[in-house]
Design a protein around this motif. Structure first.
Motif, PDB file in Angstrom:
ATOM      1  N   THR A 167       0.821  -1.183  -0.021  1.00  0.00           N
ATOM      2  CA  THR A 167       0.005  -0.004   0.139  1.00  0.00           C
ATOM      3  C   THR A 167       0.676   1.224  -0.191  1.00  0.00           C
ATOM      4  O   THR A 167       0.529   2.280  -0.534  1.00  0.00           O
ATOM      5  CB  THR A 167      -0.912   0.009   1.259  1.00  0.00           C
ATOM      6  N   SER A 168       2.048   1.319   0.660  1.00  0.00           N
ATOM      7  CA  SER A 168       2.768   2.477   0.850  1.00  0.00           C
ATOM      8  C   SER A 168       3.814   2.667  -0.260  1.00  0.00           C
ATOM      9  O   SER A 168       4.295   3.702  -0.236  1.00  0.00           O
ATOM     10  CB  SER A 168       3.552   2.370   2.310  1.00  0.00           C
ATOM     11  N   TYR A 169       4.332   1.516  -0.889  1.00  0.00           N
ATOM     12  CA  TYR A 169       5.355   1.513  -1.976  1.00  0.00           C
ATOM     13  C   TYR A 169       4.839   2.218  -3.187  1.00  0.00           C
ATOM     14  O   TYR A 169       3.828   2.022  -3.699  1.00  0.00           O
ATOM     15  CB  TYR A 169       5.731   0.111  -2.188  1.00  0.00           C
ATOM     16  N   ILE A 170       5.754   3.197  -3.639  1.00  0.00           N
ATOM     17  CA  ILE A 170       5.396   4.156  -5.013  1.00  0.00           C
ATOM     18  C   ILE A 170       6.693   3.764  -5.954  1.00  0.00           C
ATOM     19  O   ILE A 170       7.784   3.888  -5.606  1.00  0.00           O
ATOM     20  CB  ILE A 170       5.524   5.533  -4.478  1.00  0.00           C
ATOM     21  N   ALA A 171       6.192   3.067  -6.916  1.00  0.00           N
ATOM     22  CA  ALA A 171       7.256   3.025  -7.938  1.00  0.00           C
ATOM     23  C   ALA A 171       8.085   4.218  -8.884  1.00  0.00           C
ATOM     24  O   ALA A 171       7.055   5.145  -8.932  1.00  0.00           O
ATOM     25  CB  ALA A 171       6.928   1.833  -9.017  1.00  0.00           C
ATOM     26  N   HIS A 172       9.192   4.308  -8.723  1.00  0.00           N
ATOM     27  CA  HIS A 172       9.809   5.308  -9.346  1.00  0.00           C
ATOM     28  C   HIS A 172      10.654   4.940 -10.493  1.00  0.00           C
ATOM     29  O   HIS A 172      11.145   3.777 -10.523  1.00  0.00           O
ATOM     30  CB  HIS A 172      10.706   6.142  -8.344  1.00  0.00           C
TER      31      HIS A 172
END
Length: 454
Positions: A196-201
């Motif tokens: 839920t908290s991981y954002i792909a960069h």
């Protein structure tokens, strides 16, 4: 050949430049930038030979068979002793002159025996000082304890016998939960905090360093070294040997058997050691009192021994006979068994009969031949004599001139002939040398100051 003993320890300041002042750095001539020499080592590549191989070797082409001739055996001549007498004289017997030498007498002090006519007393000091005394035997202080069993019967019961009431044993109810997994009816949720908290960069492109192209030097390689440039061979004569001649040292004087120790040694009078007299033992006056405080203050008490208190045994006894039969004895009965015989395999190959012939194929086909030794082609080891004298002179013996060993002035704490000026931040001490300079009008020298760094 002085080397600077000061290392970059920074005892005077906190600079970061190291100390590189040496004699080699000062006198070494710098050259222009020269590229390293090119390697002339061939590459390790296998070169295939495409020509046809001939089966002729150097041994096959150069070897020629010769007729072998039997070697002539020389008979040793019989030894015949020479006539005449052998001269057994040596140079040692001719040059040596025998001297008459008396044996050396030992220098020792005279032995002095101190004897007296008095009678010898054989009683030692131990028997004289330690005499036997009449000691009275001590009376034992131990209390005699005689056991008297009680006449009355013990009828007192304990608190455990009064308070204890026998009851039936009831097992406790177990409150342990059953070891069974509980299944849930709710569907499994696979969401986690990381999902839920991981954002792909998006990743940035990787930095790739460009490869530098090798540029060879345009200048030709100078392979002339300083040794080849400065060294010039000078013709010269061989040096003479500086070794002193091995001359024998001899003395014509007569040897006396007296040494320096015998001349200077003088016997001294030795005095006898003093003997100290031991003091006579004087016993203390009066009688000795052997009574102690424990023996005087001790009071005897009449105590009866404690009786062991044992519980009444509640064992049940029956008059019925003991039955020793068990289920194992009834179900498992002994069976009669016999030992099994060993099973042997019959021999397939029959044993041989008759006489054994020990004749092998080598003994039957071998034909002995006469051995002919090969001749030796080794050259004769003969030494050709030369009448010319041997020249043992070298260039070192001819051109060597002994020089005085000079000591570096930096080894002295205060070098002679120099004046101290100051000390820099690296620990180097600066001195000035006083050099005398002669003037034209006066013959007296005038000192001149020259700066010298140590």
């Amino acid at each position: 050949r002085h080397r600077c003993p000061h290392k970059p320890t920074r005892i005077y300041d906190n600079g970061q430049q190291p100390c590189l002042t040496t004699e080699y750095v000062e006198k070494y001539p710098k050259y222009s930038n020269v590229s390293p020499p090119r390697s002339l080592k061939p590459k390790q590549e296998y070169q295939v030979h495409r020509g046809k191989m001939e089966g002729i070797t150097t041994f096959k082409s150069d070897y020629l068979p010769y007729n072998i001739v039997k070697r002539h055996f020389q008979v040793q001549e019989e030894y015949k002793p020479k006539t005449g007498k052998i001269e057994l004289g040596t140079t040692y017997q001719k040059d040596y002159s025998a001297h008459k030498i008396q044996p050396v007498t030992l220098v020792r002090p005279l032995e002095r025996k101190h004897t007296t006519r008095a009678k010898l007393d054989t009683i030692p000091t131990y028997q004289d000082d330690y005499r036997s005394w009449e000691v009275q035997r001590r009376e034992p202080c131990k209390v005699e304890h005689i056991y008297h069993p009680p006449t009355e019967k013990f009828g007192n019961s304990t608190t455990f016998q009064d308070d204890f009431v026998p009851r039936e044993l009831n097992p406790r109810q177990s409150f342990k939960p059953p070891c069974v997994a509980k299944l849930s009816d709710v569907p499994f949720d696979s969401t986690t905090s990381h999902r839920t908290s991981y954002i792909a960069h998006q990743l940035e492109p990787k930095f790739v360093r460009s490869k530098e192209v090798y540029k060879p030097s345009n200048q030709p390689f100078e392979d002339l070294t300083t040794h080849r440039n400065d060294f010039k061979g000078l013709p010269g004569q061989l040096a003479k040997s500086c070794k002193p001649e091995n001359a024998e040292v001899r003395s014509n004087g007569h040897f006396n058997g007296v040494t320096e120790f015998q001349d200077r040694f003088q016997p001294w009078l030795v005095s006898l050691p003093e003997v100290r007299k031991t003091k006579e033992y004087v016993p203390p006056p009066g009688n000795m009192d052997f009574n102690s405080t424990s023996h005087l203050d001790y009071i005897r008490h009449e105590i009866s021994p404690a009786v062991l208190i044992r519980p009444v045994s509640n064992g049940r006894r029956t008059n019925a006979p003991f039955q020793g039969n068990t289920t194992t004895k009834e179900d498992f009965k002994a069976w009669g068994s016999c030992r099994q015989e060993i099973i042997k395999k019959q021999q397939e190959i029959p044993q041989p009969t008759g006489k054994f012939y020990d004749l092998t194929t080598f003994k039957s086909h071998y034909v002995p031949h006469q051995i002919i030794p090969a001749p030796s082609f080794k050259p004769v080891h003969a030494i050709v004599p030369n009448s010319a004298p041997f020249q043992d002179e070298t260039m070192y013996r001819i051109e060597y001139t002994p020089k005085k060993q000079e000591i570096c002035p930096a080894n002295y704490p205060s070098p002679p002939g120099y004046v101290y000026v100051n000390t820099d931040s690296r620990g180097h001490k600066f001195f000035r040398q006083l050099i005398p300079e002669f003037s034209k009008s006066d013959s007296n020298p005038i000192p001149k100051e020259v700066a010298v760094v140590s």
